[in-house]
Design an enzyme around this catalytic site. Structure first.
Site, PDB file in Angstrom:
ATOM      1  N   GLY A  52       0.816   7.632  -6.838  1.00 30.52           N
ATOM      2  CA  GLY A  52      -0.475   7.917  -7.189  1.00 30.52           C
ATOM      3  C   GLY A  52      -0.737   9.293  -7.915  1.00 30.52           C
ATOM      4  N   HIS A  53       0.026  10.154  -6.792  1.00 29.04           N
ATOM      5  CA  HIS A  53      -0.060  11.731  -7.187  1.00 29.04           C
ATOM      6  C   HIS A  53       0.603  12.013  -8.439  1.00 29.04           C
ATOM      7  CE1 HIS A  53      -0.403  11.822  -2.724  1.00 29.04           C
ATOM      8  NE2 HIS A  53      -1.528  12.548  -2.805  1.00 29.04           N
ATOM      9  N   GLY A 167      -7.901  11.106  -8.817  1.00 23.74           N
ATOM     10  CA  GLY A 167      -7.803   9.761  -8.668  1.00 23.74           C
ATOM     11  C   GLY A 167      -8.957   9.080  -8.649  1.00 23.74           C
ATOM     12  N   GLN A 168      -9.044   7.911  -9.222  1.00 30.42           N
ATOM     13  CA  GLN A 168     -10.327   6.891  -8.951  1.00 30.42           C
ATOM     14  C   GLN A 168     -10.171   6.098  -7.762  1.00 30.42           C
ATOM     15  OE1 GLN A 168     -12.919   6.149 -10.696  1.00 30.42           O
ATOM     16  NE2 GLN A 168     -13.542   4.381  -9.971  1.00 30.42           N
TER      17      GLN A 168
HETATM   18  P1  AMP Z   1      -4.768  13.278  -1.512  1.00 28.10           P
HETATM   19  O1  AMP Z   1      -3.510  13.759  -1.552  1.00 28.10           O
HETATM   20  O2  AMP Z   1      -4.782  11.988  -0.686  1.00 28.10           O
HETATM   21  O3  AMP Z   1      -5.872  14.125  -1.044  1.00 28.10           O
HETATM   22  O4  AMP Z   1      -4.880  12.774  -3.099  1.00 28.10           O
HETATM   23  C1  AMP Z   1      -4.830  13.925  -3.974  1.00 28.10           C
HETATM   24  C2  AMP Z   1      -5.534  13.185  -5.297  1.00 28.10           C
HETATM   25  O5  AMP Z   1      -4.360  12.072  -5.589  1.00 28.10           O
HETATM   26  C3  AMP Z   1      -6.649  12.811  -5.430  1.00 28.10           C
HETATM   27  O6  AMP Z   1      -7.368  13.288  -6.645  1.00 28.10           O
HETATM   28  C4  AMP Z   1      -6.763  11.262  -5.131  1.00 28.10           C
HETATM   29  O7  AMP Z   1      -7.878  10.748  -5.789  1.00 28.10           O
HETATM   30  C5  AMP Z   1      -5.495  10.917  -6.031  1.00 28.10           C
HETATM   31  N1  AMP Z   1      -4.981   9.867  -5.387  1.00 28.10           N
HETATM   32  C6  AMP Z   1      -4.663   9.436  -4.317  1.00 28.10           C
HETATM   33  N2  AMP Z   1      -4.184   8.254  -4.220  1.00 28.10           N
HETATM   34  C7  AMP Z   1      -4.246   7.608  -5.658  1.00 28.10           C
HETATM   35  C8  AMP Z   1      -3.967   6.467  -6.142  1.00 28.10           C
HETATM   36  N3  AMP Z   1      -3.094   5.518  -5.476  1.00 28.10           N
HETATM   37  N4  AMP Z   1      -3.735   6.432  -7.555  1.00 28.10           N
HETATM   38  C9  AMP Z   1      -4.402   7.400  -8.172  1.00 28.10           C
HETATM   39  N5  AMP Z   1      -4.639   8.608  -7.616  1.00 28.10           N
HETATM   40  C10 AMP Z   1      -4.524   8.625  -6.272  1.00 28.10           C
END
Ligand code: AMP
Length: 308
Positions: A52-53, A167-168
């Site tokens: 995702g990241h 991310g959505q």
């Molecule tokens: P985090 O490290 O969990 O704070 O996420 C960092 C960014 O990655 C945020 O904008 C999240 O929405 C995005 N993100 C996390 N998981 C996913 C995913 N499965 N698909 C797309 N974007 C994601």
């Protein structure tokens, strides 16, 4: 001069990516590109990178001249009793992945660099957006979003990106950040990219690391429930939500919430009304608190596996 790689404030090159620990160094590192009119893309993360990241980094790499990834587990967005202490961290692996993704600068500050002694300012998006779903007091509460908007505002001020990528998967967070940018006139374009999923539909998340085999299997009920709801939404939203609830119950998953909301205002909706509708779920599964959602666009066939 700093001869200790990784320690102190000097940018450290890790085969292509520069690791920067201080605001001052980051501003200095970006100033030349900015002067020359290069576009700067920012991808804020809490690390423990997954696909995702990487999708956000890849979009930033494709669209921007300079790509900055922030790597900071932000304590102020964790509530008391939440998983701040055990949140998964692996900076070496993250730096390797960031290098492979073509990131130019990883900004990985210490907590004291971000929140110095006496820190007392906060950025808050008030009203419905932060008072529902995750923002309800018995759930994560509005303090969670104050933590998010404050750190994102600080990152925008430090990096001054042209485009920032989110991310959505964290749909409410994206809506709150869009509102903050609009209301406070941040000169940045916000890009929100579709949720990236495992082959069986589970939305990728750093917190999936908490799941043992049984919980990992049960966790697939979230995306199944959303697919069921999306498929039945056009006929009746309440019936679609009931079918999704049954899907969760069959996997012994008790949701914190499972709701249909206007995708922009997050007002409750009871029928599709020609505007994008978000069906969002949060549920504890095997020691992890998981969230997921599907966006139903007017006129588009629901495609829950694509997330957006
Ligand atoms: P985090 O490290 O969990 O704070 O996420 C960092 C960014 O990655 C945020 O904008 C999240 O929405 C995005 N993100 C996390 N998981 C996913 C995913 N499965 N698909 C797309 N974007 C994601």
């Amino acid at each position: 001069m700093n001869l200790n790689p990784g320690i102190g404030n000097s940018p450290v090159a890790t085969a292509g990516v520069s690791v920067i620990r201080s605001k001052r160094e980051l501003r200095a590192a970006l100033s030349e590109g900015r002067r020359e009119g290069r576009t700067i893309g920012l991808v804020p993360t809490m690390g423990y990178l997954h696909a995702g990241h990487l999708s956000l980094l890849s979009a930033a790499r494709a669209e921007c001249d300079v790509v900055v990834m922030s790597l900071f587990v932000n304590p102020t967005q964790f509530g008391p009793g939440e998983d701040l202490d055990r949140y998964p961290r692996d900076e070496d692996r993250d730096l390797r992945l960031a290098t492979e993704a073509g990131v130019d600068f990883v900004y990985a500050p210490a907590v004291a660099e971000v929140y110095p002694e006496g820190f007392s300012a906060q950025v808050e998006v008030g009203g419905n957006l932060t008072a529902v779903l995750d923002g309800e007091p018995e759930r994560r509460g509005p303090a969670h979003f104050r933590g998010v908007t404050t750190i994102v505002a600080k990152l925008f001020n430090t990096v001054a990106p042209d485009i920032a990528y989110f991310g959505q998967k964290d749909a409410q967070q994206a809506a709150v950040i869009r509102r903050m940018v609009r209301d406070l006139d941040f000169p940045v374009r916000i890009e929100v990219l579709p949720t990236v999923r495992e082959a069986d539909g589970l939305a990728m998340s750093s917190r999936n690391a908490y799941l043992d085999e049984d919980a990992r299997e049960r966790a697939t009920a979230l995306s199944r429930a959303l697919a069921t709801a999306a498929g039945a939404a056009a006929e009746s939203l309440p019936a679609a939500l009931a079918a999704a609830r049954a899907e969760l119950a069959a996997a012994a998953v008790e949701p914190e919430y499972l709701e249909a909301r206007d995708a922009e205002s997050l007002e409750t909706v009871t029928e599709l009304n020609g505007r994008p509708v978000l069906i969002a779920v949060a549920a504890p599964v095997g020691g992890a608190r998981l969230i997921d959602n599907v966006l139903i666009r007017p006129g588009a066939a629901a495609a829950p596996q694509e997330g957006e």
